[in-house]
Enzyme design. Structure first.
Site, PDB file in Angstrom:
ATOM      1  N   GLY A  12      52.707   9.612  20.868  1.00  0.00           N
ATOM      2  CA  GLY A  12      53.230   8.879  22.030  1.00  0.00           C
ATOM      3  C   GLY A  12      52.973   7.386  22.071  1.00  0.00           C
ATOM      4  O   GLY A  12      53.074   6.789  23.137  1.00  0.00           O
ATOM      5  N   SER A  18      51.327   1.132  25.468  1.00  0.00           N
ATOM      6  CA  SER A  18      51.257   2.590  25.637  1.00  0.00           C
ATOM      7  C   SER A  18      49.825   3.073  25.856  1.00  0.00           C
ATOM      8  O   SER A  18      48.893   2.585  25.192  1.00  0.00           O
ATOM      9  CB  SER A  18      51.782   3.300  24.380  1.00  0.00           C
ATOM     10  OG  SER A  18      53.146   3.056  24.187  1.00  0.00           O
ATOM     11  N   GLN A  39      58.562   9.303  18.120  1.00  0.00           N
ATOM     12  CA  GLN A  39      59.758  10.040  18.552  1.00  0.00           C
ATOM     13  C   GLN A  39      60.963   9.811  17.637  1.00  0.00           C
ATOM     14  O   GLN A  39      61.704  10.736  17.329  1.00  0.00           O
ATOM     15  CB  GLN A  39      60.101   9.591  19.979  1.00  0.00           C
ATOM     16  CG  GLN A  39      61.314  10.258  20.578  1.00  0.00           C
ATOM     17  CD  GLN A  39      61.649   9.641  21.931  1.00  0.00           C
ATOM     18  OE1 GLN A  39      60.949   8.765  22.438  1.00  0.00           O
ATOM     19  NE2 GLN A  39      62.729  10.112  22.523  1.00  0.00           N
ATOM     20  N   ASP A  61      59.963  14.603  17.143  1.00  0.00           N
ATOM     21  CA  ASP A  61      60.729  14.571  18.384  1.00  0.00           C
ATOM     22  C   ASP A  61      60.508  15.918  19.064  1.00  0.00           C
ATOM     23  O   ASP A  61      60.949  16.960  18.557  1.00  0.00           O
ATOM     24  CB  ASP A  61      62.219  14.346  18.069  1.00  0.00           C
ATOM     25  CG  ASP A  61      63.045  14.228  19.335  1.00  0.00           C
ATOM     26  OD1 ASP A  61      62.568  14.656  20.412  1.00  0.00           O
ATOM     27  OD2 ASP A  61      64.176  13.721  19.261  1.00  0.00           O
ATOM     28  N   ILE A  89      53.069  12.074  26.085  1.00  0.00           N
ATOM     29  CA  ILE A  89      54.535  12.119  26.006  1.00  0.00           C
ATOM     30  C   ILE A  89      55.116  12.574  27.334  1.00  0.00           C
ATOM     31  O   ILE A  89      54.655  13.564  27.915  1.00  0.00           O
ATOM     32  CB  ILE A  89      54.948  13.112  24.886  1.00  0.00           C
ATOM     33  CG1 ILE A  89      54.588  12.536  23.517  1.00  0.00           C
ATOM     34  CG2 ILE A  89      56.434  13.454  24.965  1.00  0.00           C
ATOM     35  CD1 ILE A  89      54.823  13.493  22.360  1.00  0.00           C
ATOM     36  N   TYR A 152      58.746   9.321  42.277  1.00  0.00           N
ATOM     37  CA  TYR A 152      58.197   9.973  41.080  1.00  0.00           C
ATOM     38  C   TYR A 152      58.846  11.359  40.891  1.00  0.00           C
ATOM     39  O   TYR A 152      58.991  11.860  39.780  1.00  0.00           O
ATOM     40  CB  TYR A 152      56.674  10.058  41.175  1.00  0.00           C
ATOM     41  CG  TYR A 152      55.993  10.273  39.841  1.00  0.00           C
ATOM     42  CD1 TYR A 152      56.046   9.311  38.842  1.00  0.00           C
ATOM     43  CD2 TYR A 152      55.279  11.448  39.588  1.00  0.00           C
ATOM     44  CE1 TYR A 152      55.413   9.505  37.618  1.00  0.00           C
ATOM     45  CE2 TYR A 152      54.645  11.655  38.370  1.00  0.00           C
ATOM     46  CZ  TYR A 152      54.712  10.688  37.395  1.00  0.00           C
ATOM     47  OH  TYR A 152      54.084  10.888  36.182  1.00  0.00           O
ATOM     48  N   LYS A 159      54.533  17.167  36.014  1.00  0.00           N
ATOM     49  CA  LYS A 159      53.093  16.966  35.819  1.00  0.00           C
ATOM     50  C   LYS A 159      52.294  18.126  36.413  1.00  0.00           C
ATOM     51  O   LYS A 159      51.240  18.488  35.887  1.00  0.00           O
ATOM     52  CB  LYS A 159      52.635  15.636  36.427  1.00  0.00           C
ATOM     53  CG  LYS A 159      53.147  14.400  35.702  1.00  0.00           C
ATOM     54  CD  LYS A 159      52.734  14.349  34.246  1.00  0.00           C
ATOM     55  CE  LYS A 159      53.012  13.005  33.603  1.00  0.00           C
ATOM     56  NZ  LYS A 159      52.894  13.069  32.120  1.00  0.00           N
ATOM     57  N   LEU A 191      56.359   1.409  29.233  1.00  0.00           N
ATOM     58  CA  LEU A 191      57.792   1.698  29.125  1.00  0.00           C
ATOM     59  C   LEU A 191      58.162   2.896  30.018  1.00  0.00           C
ATOM     60  O   LEU A 191      59.141   2.862  30.760  1.00  0.00           O
ATOM     61  CB  LEU A 191      58.084   2.031  27.657  1.00  0.00           C
ATOM     62  CG  LEU A 191      59.507   1.908  27.160  1.00  0.00           C
ATOM     63  CD1 LEU A 191      59.987   0.465  27.323  1.00  0.00           C
ATOM     64  CD2 LEU A 191      59.568   2.318  25.685  1.00  0.00           C
TER      65      LEU A 191
HETATM   66  N1  LIG Z   1      51.896   4.519  32.802  1.00  0.00           N
HETATM   67  C1  LIG Z   1      51.387   5.187  33.824  1.00  0.00           C
HETATM   68  O1  LIG Z   1      51.254   4.686  34.937  1.00  0.00           O
HETATM   69  C2  LIG Z   1      50.941   6.606  33.617  1.00  0.00           C
HETATM   70  C3  LIG Z   1      50.048   7.171  34.548  1.00  0.00           C
HETATM   71  C4  LIG Z   1      49.621   8.472  34.356  1.00  0.00           C
HETATM   72  C5  LIG Z   1      50.096   9.195  33.281  1.00  0.00           C
HETATM   73  N2  LIG Z   1      50.964   8.630  32.396  1.00  0.00           N
HETATM   74  C6  LIG Z   1      51.439   9.442  31.264  1.00  0.00           C
HETATM   75  O2  LIG Z   1      50.968   8.895  30.062  1.00  0.00           O
HETATM   76  C7  LIG Z   1      51.800   9.367  29.007  1.00  0.00           C
HETATM   77  C8  LIG Z   1      52.175   8.202  28.119  1.00  0.00           C
HETATM   78  O3  LIG Z   1      53.067   7.349  28.814  1.00  0.00           O
HETATM   79  P1  LIG Z   1      52.922   5.768  28.872  1.00  0.00           P
HETATM   80  O4  LIG Z   1      52.825   5.397  30.301  1.00  0.00           O
HETATM   81  O5  LIG Z   1      51.887   5.313  27.926  1.00  0.00           O
HETATM   82  O6  LIG Z   1      54.373   5.281  28.431  1.00  0.00           O
HETATM   83  P2  LIG Z   1      55.040   5.024  27.006  1.00  0.00           P
HETATM   84  O7  LIG Z   1      56.479   4.813  27.288  1.00  0.00           O
HETATM   85  O8  LIG Z   1      54.317   3.971  26.277  1.00  0.00           O
HETATM   86  O9  LIG Z   1      54.834   6.406  26.244  1.00  0.00           O
HETATM   87  C9  LIG Z   1      55.663   7.521  26.438  1.00  0.00           C
HETATM   88  C10 LIG Z   1      55.873   8.122  25.073  1.00  0.00           C
HETATM   89  O10 LIG Z   1      56.610   9.336  25.188  1.00  0.00           O
HETATM   90  C11 LIG Z   1      57.357   9.432  24.002  1.00  0.00           C
HETATM   91  N3  LIG Z   1      58.437  10.395  24.083  1.00  0.00           N
HETATM   92  C12 LIG Z   1      59.405  10.507  25.038  1.00  0.00           C
HETATM   93  N4  LIG Z   1      60.280  11.482  24.684  1.00  0.00           N
HETATM   94  C13 LIG Z   1      59.837  11.997  23.493  1.00  0.00           C
HETATM   95  C14 LIG Z   1      60.308  12.994  22.611  1.00  0.00           C
HETATM   96  N5  LIG Z   1      61.448  13.658  22.839  1.00  0.00           N
HETATM   97  N6  LIG Z   1      59.594  13.259  21.479  1.00  0.00           N
HETATM   98  C15 LIG Z   1      58.466  12.575  21.200  1.00  0.00           C
HETATM   99  N7  LIG Z   1      57.970  11.603  21.997  1.00  0.00           N
HETATM  100  C16 LIG Z   1      58.653  11.321  23.120  1.00  0.00           C
HETATM  101  C17 LIG Z   1      57.895   8.005  23.830  1.00  0.00           C
HETATM  102  O11 LIG Z   1      58.379   7.785  22.504  1.00  0.00           O
HETATM  103  C18 LIG Z   1      56.664   7.198  24.147  1.00  0.00           C
HETATM  104  O12 LIG Z   1      55.920   6.933  22.987  1.00  0.00           O
HETATM  105  C19 LIG Z   1      52.980  10.076  29.691  1.00  0.00           C
HETATM  106  O13 LIG Z   1      52.727  11.457  29.716  1.00  0.00           O
HETATM  107  C20 LIG Z   1      52.933   9.497  31.082  1.00  0.00           C
HETATM  108  O14 LIG Z   1      53.549  10.335  32.028  1.00  0.00           O
HETATM  109  C21 LIG Z   1      51.387   7.351  32.542  1.00  0.00           C
END
Ligand SMILES: NC(=O)c1ccc[n+]([C@@H]2O[C@H](COP(=O)([O-])OP(=O)(O)OC[C@H]3O[C@@H](n4cnc5c(N)ncnc54)[C@H](O)[C@@H]3O)[C@@H](O)[C@H]2O)c1
Length: 250
Positions: A12, A18, A39, A61, A89, A152, A159, A191
């Site tokens: 991810g 990220s 991905q 993916d 992810i 959300y 989640k 992102l």
């Molecule tokens: N940013 C926040 O505020 C926050 C808070 C709590 C939890 N999260 C969770 O943290 C995790 C990482 O997200 P982030 O915020 O770092 O954003 P990010 O966009 O950097 O990471 C999301 C990742 O998911 C991957 N992804 C999406 N569809 C995919 C697929 N089909 N196959 C493989 N990979 C796939 C993307 O390529 C990306 O690398 C997620 O589960 C997100 O819900 C984020």
């Protein structure tokens, strides 16, 4: 360095914002060998800029069973056993991350569940034969699983499913001495979060509710993920650990 000689799969990393990248940095600092999955080709380009030459980068993916199978077959062929896995992810169509939850489409609901919750189970199944005893599996959740956070929506429901999957997996994987947990991270500008309508106010509100008014960082989340995948955390099983600097308290 408590992750020395440990091989950890990090899924991810999209860019240097990220959460998975925060995890990777913290794990590397503790001596881990990292195996990244991405991905698609677009993500690979970003990741290649960040990773070290010795790191393995593999496409995975999670909407494709074949892609998951191939990725873990490559990991096994190159590394044999692994000592930990970070699943960071999630995805939902932008249209589903605004307005009323009752307007969610069947397709949008299924897609968010598939990528954001089911994928943990699919990946865990593929990784199961590779785990060494004492390994840890960590996924990333958000407080929207428990509270109705504006916009959300479908991701909050995904989640909630993810956190439930963590508990079921924790029981199953406990039998092979692998501890499974989730981190519920505070809101961080990445992102993924930019897909949520009005995400700027979500982050502003979240930051204002931390204990010191400063939002949690990917590095702070990464430190806890590094600990949770390690054998040091073998006593923490099936839990959701808040790493949000107190936002969930008030
Ligand atoms: N940013 C926040 O505020 C926050 C808070 C709590 C939890 N999260 C969770 O943290 C995790 C990482 O997200 P982030 O915020 O770092 O954003 P990010 O966009 O950097 O990471 C999301 C990742 O998911 C991957 N992804 C999406 N569809 C995919 C697929 N089909 N196959 C493989 N990979 C796939 C993307 O390529 C990306 O690398 C997620 O589960 C997100 O819900 C984020």
């Amino acid at each position: 360095m408590y992750l020395e000689n440990k091989k950890i799969v990090v899924m991810g990393v999209a860019n240097n914002k990220s959460i998975a990248w925060g995890c990777a940095k913290a794990m590397k600092a503790q001596g881990a060998t990292l195996i990244y999955t991405y991905q698609n080709e677009r993500m690979e380009k970003q990741l290649a800029k960040l990773a070290s030459p010795e790191d393995l980068l593999i496409e995975c993916d999670v909407v494709s069973d074949e892609s998951i199978r191939r990725a873990f077959a490559t990991i096994e062929a190159r590394f044999g056993k692994i000592d930990g896995l970070v699943h960071a992810i999630a995805y939902s169509k932008k249209e589903e991350l605004s307005g009323n939850i009752s307007d969610v489409t069947r397709e949008g609901y299924a897609l968010a569940q598939d990528i954001s919750a089911y994928s943990l189970l699919a990946v865990a199944k593929a990784a199961k034969p590779l785990f060494n005893k004492g390994a840890g599996l960590v996924t990333l959740s958000y407080m929207g699983s428990e509270r109705a956070i504006p916009n959300y929506n479908v991701m909050g429901i995904a989640k909630a499913a993810l956190e439930s999957a963590v508990r079921y997996l924790a029981v199953e994987f406990g039998k092979i001495a692998v501890h499974v947990n989730a981190i519920s991270a505070g809101a961080i500008k990445t992102l993924a979060v930019s897909g949520v309508d009005g995400y700027k106010s979500l982050i502003k509100e979240s930051d204002s509710r931390t204990v010191d008014g400063e939002g949690v960082t990917i590095d702070e989340v990464g430190e806890i993920a590094a600990f949770l995948v390690s054998p040091l955390a073998s006593g923490i099983v099936g839990d959701v650990i808040y790493v949000d600097k107190g936002v969930h308290l008030t």
